[in-house]
Design a protein around this motif. Sequence first.
Motif, mmCIF file in Angstrom:
data_model
loop_
_atom_site.group_PDB
_atom_site.id
_atom_site.type_symbol
_atom_site.label_atom_id
_atom_site.label_comp_id
_atom_site.label_asym_id
_atom_site.label_seq_id
_atom_site.Cartn_x
_atom_site.Cartn_y
_atom_site.Cartn_z
ATOM 1 N N ASP A 36 45.577 -12.040 -54.805
ATOM 2 C CA ASP A 36 46.253 -13.310 -54.813
ATOM 3 C C ASP A 36 47.074 -13.386 -53.587
ATOM 4 O OD1 ASP A 36 46.995 -15.896 -55.848
ATOM 5 O OD2 ASP A 36 49.174 -14.748 -55.797
ATOM 6 N N LYS A 37 47.665 -11.948 -53.289
ATOM 7 C CA LYS A 37 48.570 -12.015 -52.177
ATOM 8 C C LYS A 37 47.704 -12.188 -50.754
ATOM 9 C CE LYS A 37 50.900 -8.098 -50.336
ATOM 10 N NZ LYS A 37 51.318 -6.677 -50.498
ATOM 11 N N GLN A 38 46.500 -11.477 -50.696
ATOM 12 C CA GLN A 38 45.948 -11.584 -49.536
ATOM 13 C C GLN A 38 45.307 -12.823 -49.174
ATOM 14 O OE1 GLN A 38 46.075 -9.150 -47.202
ATOM 15 N NE2 GLN A 38 47.064 -7.767 -48.479
ATOM 16 N N ALA A 39 45.035 -13.648 -50.202
ATOM 17 C CA ALA A 39 44.648 -14.899 -50.174
ATOM 18 C C ALA A 39 45.360 -15.954 -49.421
ATOM 19 C CB ALA A 39 43.885 -15.672 -51.363
ATOM 20 N N GLN A 40 46.624 -15.520 -50.197
ATOM 21 C CA GLN A 40 47.845 -16.580 -49.719
ATOM 22 C C GLN A 40 48.126 -16.213 -48.329
ATOM 23 O OE1 GLN A 40 51.433 -15.457 -51.948
ATOM 24 N NE2 GLN A 40 52.419 -17.323 -51.349
ATOM 25 N N LYS A 41 48.280 -15.179 -47.883
ATOM 26 C CA LYS A 41 48.511 -14.709 -46.376
ATOM 27 C C LYS A 41 47.706 -15.669 -45.579
ATOM 28 C CE LYS A 41 50.100 -10.030 -46.236
ATOM 29 N NZ LYS A 41 49.907 -8.555 -46.078
ATOM 30 N N LEU A 42 46.473 -15.716 -46.149
ATOM 31 C CA LEU A 42 45.204 -16.576 -45.307
ATOM 32 C C LEU A 42 45.068 -18.065 -45.678
ATOM 33 C CD1 LEU A 42 42.529 -13.935 -45.962
ATOM 34 C CD2 LEU A 42 43.463 -14.231 -43.785
ATOM 35 N N GLY A 43 46.143 -18.420 -46.563
ATOM 36 C CA GLY A 43 46.099 -19.782 -46.820
ATOM 37 C C GLY A 43 44.933 -20.384 -47.509
ATOM 38 N N LYS A 44 44.253 -19.506 -48.366
ATOM 39 C CA LYS A 44 42.999 -19.956 -49.019
ATOM 40 C C LYS A 44 42.930 -19.595 -50.242
ATOM 41 C CE LYS A 44 39.204 -17.092 -48.238
ATOM 42 N NZ LYS A 44 38.415 -16.304 -47.773
ATOM 43 N N LEU A 45 42.081 -19.813 -51.244
ATOM 44 C CA LEU A 45 41.769 -19.576 -52.436
ATOM 45 C C LEU A 45 40.521 -18.423 -52.569
ATOM 46 C CD1 LEU A 45 41.423 -23.027 -54.207
ATOM 47 C CD2 LEU A 45 42.736 -20.949 -55.151
ATOM 48 N N ILE A 46 40.676 -17.406 -53.207
ATOM 49 C CA ILE A 46 39.505 -16.726 -53.449
ATOM 50 C C ILE A 46 39.062 -16.485 -54.909
ATOM 51 C CG2 ILE A 46 38.796 -14.155 -53.493
ATOM 52 C CD1 ILE A 46 40.761 -13.524 -50.995
ATOM 53 N N SER A 47 37.706 -16.631 -55.159
ATOM 54 C CA SER A 47 37.059 -16.763 -56.386
ATOM 55 C C SER A 47 36.824 -15.306 -56.964
ATOM 56 C CB SER A 47 35.771 -17.325 -56.236
ATOM 57 O OG SER A 47 36.298 -18.715 -55.938
ATOM 58 N N ILE A 48 37.133 -14.940 -58.097
ATOM 59 C CA ILE A 48 37.018 -13.879 -58.656
ATOM 60 C C ILE A 48 36.357 -14.017 -60.106
ATOM 61 C CG2 ILE A 48 38.746 -13.131 -57.415
ATOM 62 C CD1 ILE A 48 40.406 -12.712 -60.108
ATOM 63 N N LEU A 49 35.557 -12.841 -60.566
ATOM 64 C CA LEU A 49 35.352 -12.730 -61.915
ATOM 65 C C LEU A 49 35.863 -11.520 -62.442
ATOM 66 C CD1 LEU A 49 31.301 -12.953 -61.556
ATOM 67 C CD2 LEU A 49 32.930 -14.813 -61.803
ATOM 68 N N ILE A 50 36.163 -11.628 -63.703
ATOM 69 C CA ILE A 50 36.652 -10.402 -64.384
ATOM 70 C C ILE A 50 35.648 -9.603 -64.877
ATOM 71 C CG2 ILE A 50 38.253 -9.655 -66.244
ATOM 72 C CD1 ILE A 50 39.508 -11.256 -63.832
ATOM 73 N N GLN A 51 35.643 -8.261 -64.607
ATOM 74 C CA GLN A 51 34.558 -7.491 -65.181
ATOM 75 C C GLN A 51 35.214 -6.877 -66.642
ATOM 76 O OE1 GLN A 51 33.580 -3.818 -62.996
ATOM 77 N NE2 GLN A 51 31.959 -3.235 -64.047
#
Length: 223
Positions: free
Chosen positions: A99-114
Motif C-alpha cells: 500500500d505504501k509503495q503504491a501510494q508513492k507511485l500514485g497508483k493502485l496495486i492488486s493483490i491476492l491473499i495466500q
Amino acid sequence: MSELISLIDELKALGENKINLVAISKTQSPERVMELYNEGQLDFGENKVQDLIQKQIQLPKDIKWHFVGHLQRNKVKYIAPFVHLIHAVDSLKLAREIDKQAQKLGKLISILIQAHIADEDSKFGIDVDDLPAFFDDLESQEFQNIDVLGLMGMATNSRDVEKVKGEFDGLAGHFETLRGKSWKSNIKMEYLSMGMSSDYNIAIDSGSNMIRVGTKLFGARKI
Ligand SMILES: *Cc1c(COP(=O)(O)O)cnc(C)c1O
C-alpha cells in the motif's frame, strides 16, 4: 506452441472461458515467453523478483506480470511500478508495504491473499481457519492503494486426488463466504487462484477461476 493451444482449447471445451490462465515462465528464456506471447498469451507469472524485473525489461510492455512467489517486504518497491497482480500476500505487514509503495507511485496495486491449504510446512500462507479474522483486520486498515481481489492457494503435492480436491474445496468454500460479505471498497473478491500443471483440472472442478501453469506449457524446468 501446441501445448498452449490445446490447453486453451481444453478450457474452452469445458465451457470455462472465464478461467484466467497465468503462464508461469520462471526459469524460461525470454524467447520461450515470446513464443506464447505470439500465440496471444498476455498473462505471465514469476516467483523471483530479480527474474521478474529482468523479463519485464526485455519483453513487450503489454504483458501482464503476476508475482506468484513469496515476496519480501524490502523488494516490493522494485516490482510496484509495473506488477499486475501479487498472488501471495500473507501478512498485514506485507500488505501495508505494498500500500505504501503504491501510494508513492500514485497508483493502485492488486493483490491476492495466500491461504495455507496444503499439509506441507514449506508452503506459505494464512491458515484457512484464520482467514475470516485476517480479512476483518485487512478491512480495518482501510488501505487506500491496494485492491484485495481474492485468494490464492497451493494444494499438497500429492497424487491423492481426493486429498487435493478436499483442499481446493475447502478454500473455495472460504472464497464464497468472503465474497458474499459486503466489504469496504478495497476488498473485491473476484479471483480464486488455484491449480498448477498437475492439479488444475481438480482446481477448476472446485471453482478456481485463475490457474497458474508452468511445466504443462513450457515443458520441464531446467533447474
Ligand atoms: C512454479 C509455480 C507454479 C507452476 O507450477 P507448474 O507445476 O510448473 O505448473 C504455480 N504457482 C506457483 C506459486 C509456482 O511457484
